[in-house]
Design an enzyme around this catalytic site. Structure first.
Site, PDB file in Angstrom:
ATOM      1  N   PRO A  84      41.563  32.232  43.414  1.00 23.53           N
ATOM      2  CA  PRO A  84      40.311  33.524  42.281  1.00 23.53           C
ATOM      3  C   PRO A  84      41.736  33.832  41.564  1.00 23.53           C
ATOM      4  O   PRO A  84      42.814  33.995  41.820  1.00 23.53           O
ATOM      5  CB  PRO A  84      39.389  34.554  43.130  1.00 23.53           C
ATOM      6  CG  PRO A  84      40.697  34.418  44.181  1.00 23.53           C
ATOM      7  CD  PRO A  84      41.604  32.712  44.399  1.00 23.53           C
TER       8      PRO A  84
ATOM      9  N   TYR B  13      40.256  46.943  45.894  1.00 25.21           N
ATOM     10  CA  TYR B  13      38.404  46.595  44.982  1.00 25.21           C
ATOM     11  C   TYR B  13      37.399  47.172  46.587  1.00 25.21           C
ATOM     12  O   TYR B  13      38.370  47.546  47.761  1.00 25.21           O
ATOM     13  CB  TYR B  13      38.108  45.500  45.086  1.00 25.21           C
ATOM     14  CG  TYR B  13      39.075  45.036  43.967  1.00 25.21           C
ATOM     15  CD1 TYR B  13      38.895  46.323  42.820  1.00 25.21           C
ATOM     16  CD2 TYR B  13      39.638  43.741  44.095  1.00 25.21           C
ATOM     17  CE1 TYR B  13      40.120  46.041  41.544  1.00 25.21           C
ATOM     18  CE2 TYR B  13      40.685  43.591  42.866  1.00 25.21           C
ATOM     19  CZ  TYR B  13      40.320  44.626  41.471  1.00 25.21           C
ATOM     20  OH  TYR B  13      41.232  43.993  41.082  1.00 25.21           O
TER      21      TYR B  13
HETATM   22  C1  LIG Z   1      45.679  36.286  35.877  1.00 25.79           C
HETATM   23  C2  LIG Z   1      45.282  36.718  37.953  1.00 25.79           C
HETATM   24  C3  LIG Z   1      44.188  37.125  38.811  1.00 25.79           C
HETATM   25  C4  LIG Z   1      43.762  37.370  39.405  1.00 25.79           C
HETATM   26  N1  LIG Z   1      42.643  37.539  39.722  1.00 25.79           N
HETATM   27  C5  LIG Z   1      42.346  37.464  41.126  1.00 25.79           C
HETATM   28  C6  LIG Z   1      41.239  37.483  41.512  1.00 25.79           C
HETATM   29  O1  LIG Z   1      40.106  38.358  40.994  1.00 25.79           O
HETATM   30  N2  LIG Z   1      40.847  38.032  42.972  1.00 25.79           N
HETATM   31  C7  LIG Z   1      42.348  37.652  44.115  1.00 25.79           C
HETATM   32  O2  LIG Z   1      41.352  37.865  44.616  1.00 25.79           O
HETATM   33  N3  LIG Z   1      43.197  37.659  43.947  1.00 25.79           N
HETATM   34  C8  LIG Z   1      43.666  37.437  42.041  1.00 25.79           C
HETATM   35  N4  LIG Z   1      44.987  37.411  42.413  1.00 25.79           N
HETATM   36  C9  LIG Z   1      45.888  37.086  42.989  1.00 25.79           C
HETATM   37  C10 LIG Z   1      46.158  35.139  43.497  1.00 25.79           C
HETATM   38  O3  LIG Z   1      45.383  34.982  43.095  1.00 25.79           O
HETATM   39  C11 LIG Z   1      46.968  35.286  44.033  1.00 25.79           C
HETATM   40  O4  LIG Z   1      47.263  35.393  45.194  1.00 25.79           O
HETATM   41  C12 LIG Z   1      48.617  35.684  43.783  1.00 25.79           C
HETATM   42  O5  LIG Z   1      48.505  35.229  42.278  1.00 25.79           O
HETATM   43  C13 LIG Z   1      49.758  35.111  44.491  1.00 25.79           C
HETATM   44  O6  LIG Z   1      49.688  33.460  44.211  1.00 25.79           O
HETATM   45  P1  LIG Z   1      50.042  32.432  43.057  1.00 25.79           P
HETATM   46  O7  LIG Z   1      51.792  32.845  43.708  1.00 25.79           O
HETATM   47  O8  LIG Z   1      49.885  30.698  43.907  1.00 25.79           O
HETATM   48  O9  LIG Z   1      50.214  32.720  41.858  1.00 25.79           O
HETATM   49  C14 LIG Z   1      44.574  36.867  40.819  1.00 25.79           C
HETATM   50  C15 LIG Z   1      46.682  37.019  40.323  1.00 25.79           C
HETATM   51  C16 LIG Z   1      46.242  36.075  38.967  1.00 25.79           C
HETATM   52  C17 LIG Z   1      47.912  35.691  38.735  1.00 25.79           C
END
Ligand SMILES: Cc1cc2nc3c(=O)[nH]c(=O)nc-3n(C[C@H](O)[C@H](O)[C@H](O)COP(=O)(O)O)c2cc1C
Length: 358
Positions: free
Chosen positions: A22, A179
């Site tokens: 997400p 949250y």
């Molecule tokens: C722009 C952005 C928005 C995010 N929004 C959410 C969110 O709405 N809900 C959530 O559980 N995590 C959110 N995250 C965290 C990501 O889901 C993820 O856990 C984190 O980016 C690490 O994964 P990655 O290394 O593949 O990016 C967000 C991350 C980014 C970069």
């Protein structure tokens, strides 16, 4: 490749084990209704085994950010229906992340008269961007009464029903990042004297009851939970986050949920994946800055059953193909993460030879 093998998570049939994590991108209309750019963006990413759509509020009090979508009104349900139809037409599966911001909120973001509420009246340190008035401190939240907590639990069941009405294959409860669910879980934000506060088993009650309400509404096999033991984002603190999460994982495991989506924070003291295996069991989606090689290794070593990617999906709508074929991954524009419109959102092209690679 293990990543490309199909997987069943409860009632969810994934064509592969590449999950889109997400991501809040603030592209909804001001009234929380998803519009055309969101339809395009999610449809472009339909080859993911499962999309977890961004954190979405179950009620106006739960809105944390500007242009964050909701799943509370008829118009929001209709807007999301266009998204889910487009993803399904592309052969994908999509669940909605239900996110109540609790104390992470500002009156400059919500409609007039909508309060900011929390387990206890403890204001979060920090500021939030608002379209109306720029950077603003978080509101001083009002502590929910016990009856009001029960009403918020019911809102989560209603949000799950609304998500199904909007065509989602299921829902995921956002239990991380400070949250509302994490505010109840964590001793730093939960000073309640009723059955929703006190020892960890009671601080977990709100999350457990939300999950149970969602499961009752749409079936446990369509409900997932996201957790991140040790997360201190949004001014979160807990006396013993590993123990608190272990308690919640054990409670959640009794519900027969579709999956647990577990983030591993940079906390060397807590191995979140091992904790989840020990206390929740099977059906784990793991998340921690993976690339193709490390994701494959996480599956082969048995750490998780599927892997989620967030940031790589921003600039690579065809991430599944790029991982399968070993194609280069494109970069993304950080400045366009939260800005309105298609730019830096739904305008990243699929792979088209060397020119498209970043
Ligand atoms: C722009 C952005 C928005 C995010 N929004 C959410 C969110 O709405 N809900 C959530 O559980 N995590 C959110 N995250 C965290 C990501 O889901 C993820 O856990 C984190 O980016 C690490 O994964 P990655 O290394 O593949 O990016 C967000 C991350 C980014 C970069």
């Amino acid at each position: 490749m293990r990543l490309m093998q199909p997987l069943r998570l409860g009632e969810l049939e994934l064509a592969n084990r590449v999950v889109m994590a997400p991501m809040t991108r603030n592209r909804a209309q001001p009234d929380g209704v998803p519009g055309d750019v969101m339809v395009d963006y999610y449809a472009q990413r339909a080859s993911a085994g499962l999309i977890v759509a961004e954190g979405t509020w179950p009620s106006a009090t739960g809105q944390a950010y500007c242009r964050q979508p909701g799943i509370a009104t008829t118009a929001q349900i209709a807007g999301w229906r266009r998204v889910t139809d487009a993803v399904h037409a592309g052969g994908g599966r999509i669940v909605l992340q239900v996110m109540h911001g609790g104390r992470i909120g500002s009156r400059h973001i919500k409609p007039a008269g909508v309060e900011t509420v929390a387990p206890s009246a403890v204001r979060a340190a920090g500021e939030v961007f608002t379209d109306a008035a720029g950077m603003q401190p978080y509101d001083e939240p009002r502590a929910l009464t016990t009856d009001e907590v029960r009403a918020v639990v019911r809102e989560h069941g209603q949000a799950a029903s609304n998500a199904r009405a909007a065509g989602f294959d299921g829902v995921e409860l956002h239990g991380t990042s400070g949250y509302l669910p994490m505010q109840f879980l964590s001793s730093g934000t939960n000073h309640r004297a009723d059955a929703y506060g006190g020892p960890a088993a009671q601080r977990a009650r709100f999350v457990f009851e939300c999950l149970a309400a969602m499961a009752e509404a749409i079936g446990a096999g369509r409900v997932g939970l996201r957790l991140n033991p040790g997360n201190t984002y949004n001014d979160t603190s807990d006396e013993d986050s590993a123990a608190t999460h272990a308690e919640l994982m054990r409670q959640a495991a009794t519900l027969g949920l579709a999956y647990l989506h577990v983030m591993r924070a940079p906390m060397p003291a807590i191995d979140a994946f091992a904790l989840a295996r020990a206390h929740f069991g099977a059906r784990l989606i793991v998340n921690d800055g993976f690339d193709g090689a490390s994701a494959e290794q996480a599956l082969v070593s048995g750490q998780g059953d599927a892997v989620s990617f967030a940031r790589h999906f921003i600039g690579n709508p065809d991430l599944v193909r790029r991982l399968r074929e070993g194609l280069p991954l494109a970069r993304f524009d950080r400045k366009a993460l939260y800005t309105p419109g298609a730019k830096g959102y739904s305008d990243y092209p699929p792979f088209a030879g060397a020119a498209a690679a970043g």
